[in-house]
Design a protein around this motif. Structure first.
Motif, PDB file in Angstrom:
ATOM      1  N   THR A 107       0.825  -1.199   0.000  1.00  0.00           N
ATOM      2  CA  THR A 107       0.000   0.000   0.000  1.00  0.00           C
ATOM      3  C   THR A 107       0.861   1.250   0.000  1.00  0.00           C
ATOM      4  OG1 THR A 107      -1.687  -1.202   1.272  1.00  0.00           O
ATOM      5  CG2 THR A 107      -1.895   1.187   1.177  1.00  0.00           C
ATOM      6  N   PHE A 110       2.141   1.872  -3.430  1.00  0.00           N
ATOM      7  CA  PHE A 110       1.061   2.387  -4.270  1.00  0.00           C
ATOM      8  C   PHE A 110       0.781   3.856  -3.960  1.00  0.00           C
ATOM      9  CE2 PHE A 110      -3.483   3.301  -4.699  1.00  0.00           C
ATOM     10  CZ  PHE A 110      -3.672   3.047  -6.047  1.00  0.00           C
ATOM     11  N   MET A 111       0.682   4.194  -2.660  1.00  0.00           N
ATOM     12  CA  MET A 111       0.361   5.559  -2.250  1.00  0.00           C
ATOM     13  C   MET A 111       1.485   6.532  -2.572  1.00  0.00           C
ATOM     14  SD  MET A 111      -2.705   5.554  -1.059  1.00  0.00           S
ATOM     15  CE  MET A 111      -2.742   7.147  -0.242  1.00  0.00           C
ATOM     16  N   ASN A 112       2.722   6.057  -2.546  1.00  0.00           N
ATOM     17  CA  ASN A 112       3.854   6.939  -2.843  1.00  0.00           C
ATOM     18  C   ASN A 112       3.835   7.449  -4.274  1.00  0.00           C
ATOM     19  OD1 ASN A 112       5.209   7.166  -0.395  1.00  0.00           O
ATOM     20  ND2 ASN A 112       6.404   5.303  -0.718  1.00  0.00           N
ATOM     21  N   THR A 113       3.161   6.716  -5.151  1.00  0.00           N
ATOM     22  CA  THR A 113       3.072   7.143  -6.550  1.00  0.00           C
ATOM     23  C   THR A 113       1.923   8.121  -6.783  1.00  0.00           C
ATOM     24  OG1 THR A 113       1.633   5.279  -7.173  1.00  0.00           O
ATOM     25  CG2 THR A 113       4.029   4.935  -7.318  1.00  0.00           C
ATOM     26  N   ARG A 114       1.059   8.268  -5.774  1.00  0.00           N
ATOM     27  CA  ARG A 114      -0.126   9.116  -5.933  1.00  0.00           C
ATOM     28  C   ARG A 114      -0.195  10.258  -4.925  1.00  0.00           C
ATOM     29  NH1 ARG A 114      -0.702   4.446  -8.067  1.00  0.00           N
ATOM     30  NH2 ARG A 114      -2.143   4.063  -9.785  1.00  0.00           N
ATOM     31  N   CYS A 115       0.653  10.215  -3.908  1.00  0.00           N
ATOM     32  CA  CYS A 115       0.716  11.285  -2.916  1.00  0.00           C
ATOM     33  C   CYS A 115       2.171  11.697  -2.745  1.00  0.00           C
ATOM     34  CB  CYS A 115       0.155  10.814  -1.574  1.00  0.00           C
ATOM     35  SG  CYS A 115      -1.539  10.194  -1.641  1.00  0.00           S
ATOM     36  N   GLN A 116       2.389  12.673  -1.898  1.00  0.00           N
ATOM     37  CA  GLN A 116       3.765  13.053  -1.603  1.00  0.00           C
ATOM     38  C   GLN A 116       4.476  11.860  -0.977  1.00  0.00           C
ATOM     39  OE1 GLN A 116       4.199  16.476   0.928  1.00  0.00           O
ATOM     40  NE2 GLN A 116       6.380  16.145   1.250  1.00  0.00           N
ATOM     41  N   VAL A 122       0.588   8.995   3.569  1.00  0.00           N
ATOM     42  CA  VAL A 122       0.971   7.689   3.033  1.00  0.00           C
ATOM     43  C   VAL A 122       1.107   6.676   4.160  1.00  0.00           C
ATOM     44  CG1 VAL A 122       2.826   6.396   1.896  1.00  0.00           C
ATOM     45  CG2 VAL A 122       2.094   8.609   0.978  1.00  0.00           C
TER      46      VAL A 122
END
Length: 305
Positions: A107, A110-116, A122
């Motif tokens: 997760t 995944f989140m690192n590619t869509r958030c800071q 994250v």
């Protein structure tokens, strides 16, 4: 050595499972005491007459602390009672921690590619999703473990894992094994806070380092300190869910839901009862979490080196 042999998924599964298993074995006696102190078995509510003829409730606890609880268990039930529930704990902790760390790492990626990248958002969302996944899949194991830890019978009358499973299934079906899962979901907040603080401390420790990939003994001691600080902080904030979860798993029909349990405990025993066993919990959690996180970080480092 192993970086070409194992995938990142397998690395996190192995590291999380090993860390959880080692921590569970070392701190099992403290886990038993903590569960007992959280339960209603330790509470005695009696009506006492006052001088004006009125009656009022008086609440007492049979064990008021860690040392007295340990002594009482050994005296009345034997040393082996300190390791009740270890079987289900070992069965559950490896897959639980493996599932958790796998879900967390995936997760977060995944989140690192869509958030800071590596932001608190994250870390919070990754920890929350990982906690929900692990709690849902492994709650039946922890339910059985709690029932075993609350059993106070002697060797001749001691309940077994099989007898608990059979009895609960006959009386309540599969749903019975998910008692306390709502409290576990509430406890996701503790895990999320823990990982957010832990990751932030790791970022602070990383500042100024030019060769972060090569870890030293000082680095692993820093991980241990970071884990202890983050977990103890999160535990204090979210602790009432632990008491509610234990009460829901006790059996009977007094405690039926998460918020109903919190209200009942607070009304009958006072708000302080929502923190029963907190001292023992912290004594256990700090070394357990430190062992878990250092083992996890060490194995990930070794397998990726």
């Amino acid at each position: 050595m192993f970086n070409n042999m194992l995938s990142p998924h397998t690395t996190h599964l192995i590291a999380g499972g090993c860390g959880g298993t080692l921590g569970a074995i070392i701190t099992c006696p403290l886990e038993v005491v903590k569960t007992r102190l959280q339960s209603s078995q330790e509470v005695r509510v009696v009506q006492v007459a006052s001088t004006d003829g009125m009656t009022h409730k008086q609440i007492t606890r049979t064990n008021v602390g860690l040392i007295s609880a340990l002594r009482n268990i050994v005296k009345t039930e034997g040393v082996s009672a300190l390791f009740r529930g270890l079987g289900p704990n070992l069965v559950g902790v490896a897959p639980s921690r493996a599932i958790y760390f796998f879900a967390y790492s995936e997760t977060k990626a995944f989140m690192n590619t869509r958030c800071q990248p590596e932001s608190p958002v994250v870390h919070l969302s990754s920890a929350a999703f990982a906690g929900f996944t692990a709690s849902t899949l492994t709650n039946p194991i922890w339910f059985v473990k709690t029932r075993l830890q609350l059993d106070r019978s002697t060797k001749e009358g001691k309940v077994s894992t099989g007898s608990i499973i059979k009895s609960v299934y006959q009386k309540e079906g599969v749903r019975g094994f998910y008692r306390g899962v709502t409290a576990s979901y509430a406890g996701i907040s503790e895990t999320a806070i823990h990982f957010m603080i832990y990751e932030q401390i790791k970022l602070w420790l990383r500042d100024g380092k030019t060769d972060y990939d090569n870890k030293t003994l000082k680095d692993f001691l820093s991980f241990m300190g970071a884990a202890a600080i983050s977990k103890s902080s999160a535990s204090v904030i979210a602790y009432p869910h632990e008491v509610a979860r234990t009460r829901l798993r006790e059996g009977g029909h007094k405690y039926r839901g998460f918020f109903q349990t919190l209200r009942t405990v607070a009304q009958e025993e006072g708000a302080r009862a929502l923190y029963a066993g907190l001292g023992t919990h912290l004594v256990r959690q700090i070394p357990n979490t430190a062992i878990l996180m250092v083992t996890y970080e060490s194995i990930v480092y070794l397998l990726n080196s």
